[in-house]
Design an enzyme around this catalytic site. Structure first.
Site, PDB file in Angstrom:
ATOM      1  N   LYS A 268       0.845  -1.196   0.000  1.00 20.62           N
ATOM      2  CA  LYS A 268       0.000   0.000   0.000  1.00 20.62           C
ATOM      3  C   LYS A 268       0.881   1.247   0.000  1.00 20.62           C
ATOM      4  O   LYS A 268       1.925   1.266   0.648  1.00 20.62           O
ATOM      5  CB  LYS A 268      -0.884   0.016   1.261  1.00 20.62           C
ATOM      6  CG  LYS A 268      -2.090  -0.905   1.193  1.00 20.62           C
ATOM      7  CD  LYS A 268      -2.977  -0.706   2.407  1.00 20.62           C
ATOM      8  CE  LYS A 268      -4.124  -1.705   2.408  1.00 20.62           C
ATOM      9  NZ  LYS A 268      -5.099  -1.470   1.327  1.00 20.62           N
ATOM     10  N   ARG A 342     -10.518 -11.333   1.679  1.00 20.70           N
ATOM     11  CA  ARG A 342     -11.397 -12.372   1.113  1.00 20.70           C
ATOM     12  C   ARG A 342     -10.754 -13.763   1.210  1.00 20.70           C
ATOM     13  O   ARG A 342     -11.448 -14.761   1.272  1.00 20.70           O
ATOM     14  CB  ARG A 342     -11.760 -12.001  -0.330  1.00 20.70           C
ATOM     15  CG  ARG A 342     -10.597 -11.921  -1.261  1.00 20.70           C
ATOM     16  CD  ARG A 342     -10.925 -11.177  -2.557  1.00 20.70           C
ATOM     17  NE  ARG A 342     -10.950  -9.724  -2.375  1.00 20.70           N
ATOM     18  CZ  ARG A 342     -11.230  -8.849  -3.327  1.00 20.70           C
ATOM     19  NH1 ARG A 342     -11.541  -9.267  -4.538  1.00 20.70           N
ATOM     20  NH2 ARG A 342     -11.234  -7.551  -3.085  1.00 20.70           N
TER      21      ARG A 342
HETATM   22  N1  BES Z   1      -8.113  -3.580   4.118  1.00 24.91           N
HETATM   23  C1  BES Z   1      -8.332  -3.167   2.789  1.00 24.91           C
HETATM   24  C2  BES Z   1      -9.647  -2.404   2.596  1.00 24.91           C
HETATM   25  C3  BES Z   1      -9.785  -1.080   3.308  1.00 24.91           C
HETATM   26  C4  BES Z   1      -9.580   0.090   2.622  1.00 24.91           C
HETATM   27  C5  BES Z   1     -10.182  -1.023   4.624  1.00 24.91           C
HETATM   28  C6  BES Z   1      -9.760   1.302   3.255  1.00 24.91           C
HETATM   29  C7  BES Z   1     -10.341   0.183   5.260  1.00 24.91           C
HETATM   30  C8  BES Z   1     -10.150   1.347   4.580  1.00 24.91           C
HETATM   31  C9  BES Z   1      -8.375  -4.381   1.854  1.00 24.91           C
HETATM   32  O1  BES Z   1      -7.640  -5.469   2.250  1.00 24.91           O
HETATM   33  C10 BES Z   1      -7.820  -3.944   0.533  1.00 24.91           C
HETATM   34  O2  BES Z   1      -6.698  -3.581   0.497  1.00 24.91           O
HETATM   35  N2  BES Z   1      -8.657  -3.971  -0.488  1.00 24.91           N
HETATM   36  C11 BES Z   1      -8.280  -3.571  -1.783  1.00 24.91           C
HETATM   37  C12 BES Z   1      -8.804  -4.591  -2.768  1.00 24.91           C
HETATM   38  C13 BES Z   1      -8.211  -4.498  -4.140  1.00 24.91           C
HETATM   39  C14 BES Z   1      -6.736  -4.834  -4.115  1.00 24.91           C
HETATM   40  C15 BES Z   1      -8.948  -5.464  -5.035  1.00 24.91           C
HETATM   41  C16 BES Z   1      -8.882  -2.196  -2.070  1.00 24.91           C
HETATM   42  O3  BES Z   1      -9.968  -1.897  -1.571  1.00 24.91           O
HETATM   43  O4  BES Z   1      -8.235  -1.417  -2.739  1.00 24.91           O
HETATM   44 ZN    ZN Z   2      -5.595  -5.362   1.630  1.00 17.73          ZN
END
Ligand code: BES
Ligand code: ZN
Ligand code: ZN
Length: 489
Positions: A268, A342
């Protein structure tokens, strides 16, 4: 801490009384009505939304200070505005260093609300607002109040005798979840968090099960292990069980427990990584719900399943393109290591199904940024094919103001999760509709069990404090689930 009491303000000495005031209607009777009149007679106070006025030693009472808070127009009054009122009143009292507060309850016959809703809302706001997270500060100036009393008629004291204990249990559960979410990741590794959950659950006589890394490996939790591979903090899976005699239904609650989500090799960026200690909010909600259920004793059997992992980047981390085998036996191509929630949920869901054979399964997870884009930071996404389950969850959300909004699970979007090499991909082939494709991925592991998914990526956490919740974890979902358990029983 919470109490319902009939108080004669002319005879009993009180340090602080908080009184809600509407701008266009007197919502009180008796002494409270007279006090309100004294406040309204002062030029700068009208009862408009967020107006505040404090009177010291007003005539006709033995009360040291009366804190009036404006609620605006009476017709717009709802339980949430009352929660905000009592939360604010309590927070103001904490700031002043006071120890207790009495809340002047409006008469329900002057409002379009049942007395039960009115009293519950005032108690909830007060109890939820009575919270300080200062574990990591040397300066612990703010102290929660020791006593919160709702002033009601002697009849109501009797009628609602059981309510304070119930509301207090539910709110304490919410506060527990808030603290866990606000705790930094260096103090809640999967192993540490599993101990925190289990110790707390044991105190409430819940049945607890802990799967360690070796057991997870042997149990073929391949998707969960793939997420955990990059971290030296090894994974755990915690199960908490509340099993009342004569239960006719088993509900499995599955909570995403990523104690830190760095994104893995799909790291990230700055701006997205800083708050990722909150990625175990689903697990916090589930653990707190089970601990609360042990006190509330609903009729249903509840099994809380919490997969706990840290999603890190390292030489041992799972790579994009890797293909892993899930607990269900389905192979998954890792399209993106940041879509880890997931993966751990898939394994936890198939384990819950196989081991506990639930009638209903609900997972709760900070799953996608896309859900926050769709619904903002205060409303959770709700996904299910089951209309009756959707109705129940929507109704619980409405009642508790932990709002959910139903989004679709379109069959044809499943194509977006196809992999050329494995049974499925954890990443959609398009960037659009990310909350939906994430939910569709999970649906592939629910089988024919009645199932709903709640995406709390928005409401699990808030950067700025609000009326009855400081900045940090919100404990979203605990109050909703406690209400839901009664609807499913
Ligand atoms: N933990 C994150 C989602 C999240 C985002 C929680 C903002 C709280 C605040 C999740 O694991 C994630 O990173 N999701 C990705 C999915 C994508 C890679 C398909 C996302 O939402 O960008
Ligand atoms: Zn994630
Ligand atoms: Zn995540």
């Amino acid at each position: 801490m919470l109490k319902l009491k009939s108080v004669d303000l002319k005879k009993v000495k009180i340090s602080t009384l908080a009184v809600p005031v509407c701008e266009d209607k007197d919502i009180h009777g008796g002494v409270l009505s007279k006090l309100t009149q004294q406040a309204i007679n002062i030029e700068e106070f009208h009862g408009k939304k967020d107006e505040e006025l404090t009177l010291y030693n007003p005539s006709g009472t033995l009360t040291e200070r009366v804190q009036f808070i404006g609620l605006g127009e009476c017709a717009n009054l709802d339980p949430e505005k009352l929660r905000a009122f009592s939360g604010k009143a309590v927070k103001a009292a904490i700031k002043k260093g006071l120890k207790d507060i009495v809340i002047g309850t409006p008469s329900s016959d002057r409002l379009s609300m049942t007395e039960a809703d009115l009293v519950s809302a005032l108690m909830e706001g007060a109890c939820l607002g009575n919270h300080v997270f200062d574990k990591y500060k040397k300066d612990k100036k703010l102290k929660p109040l020791k006593q919160i009393t709702l002033m009601v008629s002697p009849d109501s004291v009797k009628k609602f005798a059981k309510l304070p204990k119930r509301v207090e249990a539910i709110c304490k559960g919410t506060l527990l979840a808030r603290d866990w979410v606000s705790t930094p990741s260096n103090d809640k590794t999967p192993s540490q968090l599993s101990k925190i959950f289990i110790n707390m659950a044991k105190k409430e006589n819940l049945k607890t099960t802990l799967l360690n890394p070796k057991q997870l490996q042997q149990g073929k939790f391949g998707a969960l292990m793939a997420v955990a591979a990059g971290s030296s903090n090894t994974p755990r899976l915690v199960v908490l069980e509340y099993a009342p005699k004569g239960a006719k239904q088993t509900v499995a609650l599955i909570g995403k427990g990523v104690t830190f989500d760095a994104g893995g090799i799909n790291l990230k960026p700055t701006g997205g990584i800083e708050d990722m200690k909150i990625d175990m909010s689903g697990a916090a909600t589930v653990a707190a719900t089970l601990i609360t259920a042990a006190k509330l004793k609903p009729k249903v059997r509840i099994v809380g399943v919490m997969p706990l992992v840290e999603n890190m980047i390292s030489g041992s981390a799972t790579r994009p393109g890797d293909i892993i085998k899930s607990h269900a036996g389905k192979t998954i191509e890792i399209g993106n290591t940041d879509a880890e929630g997931r993966l751990i949920l898939a394994d936890a869901m198939s384990y819950a199904k196989e081991k506990y054979k639930p009638d209903v399964m609900v997972d709760v997870a900070t799953l996608t940024g896309a859900c926050v884009v769709a619904l903002g930071e205060k409303i959770a996404g709700l996904f299910t094919q089951d209309d009756a389950l959707a109705e129940a969850i929507l109704a619980s959300g409405q009642k508790t103001h932990e709002r959910t909004w139903r989004l679709p699970l379109p069959e044809d979007y499943k194509e977006l999760l196809k992999s050329d090499f494995a049974d499925t991909n954890n990443m959609s082939s398009t960037r659009w509709g990310g909350a939906i494709t994430a939910a569709l991925f999970l649906s592939g592991f629910a089988g024919d069990t009645r199932w709903a998914h709640i995406d709390i990526a928005g409401p699990a956490y808030q950067k700025k404090g609000s009326a009855y919740c400081d900045a940090g974890g919100t404990g979203f979902g605990v109050r909703l689930f406690c209400d839901l358990m009664d609807r499913l029983g």
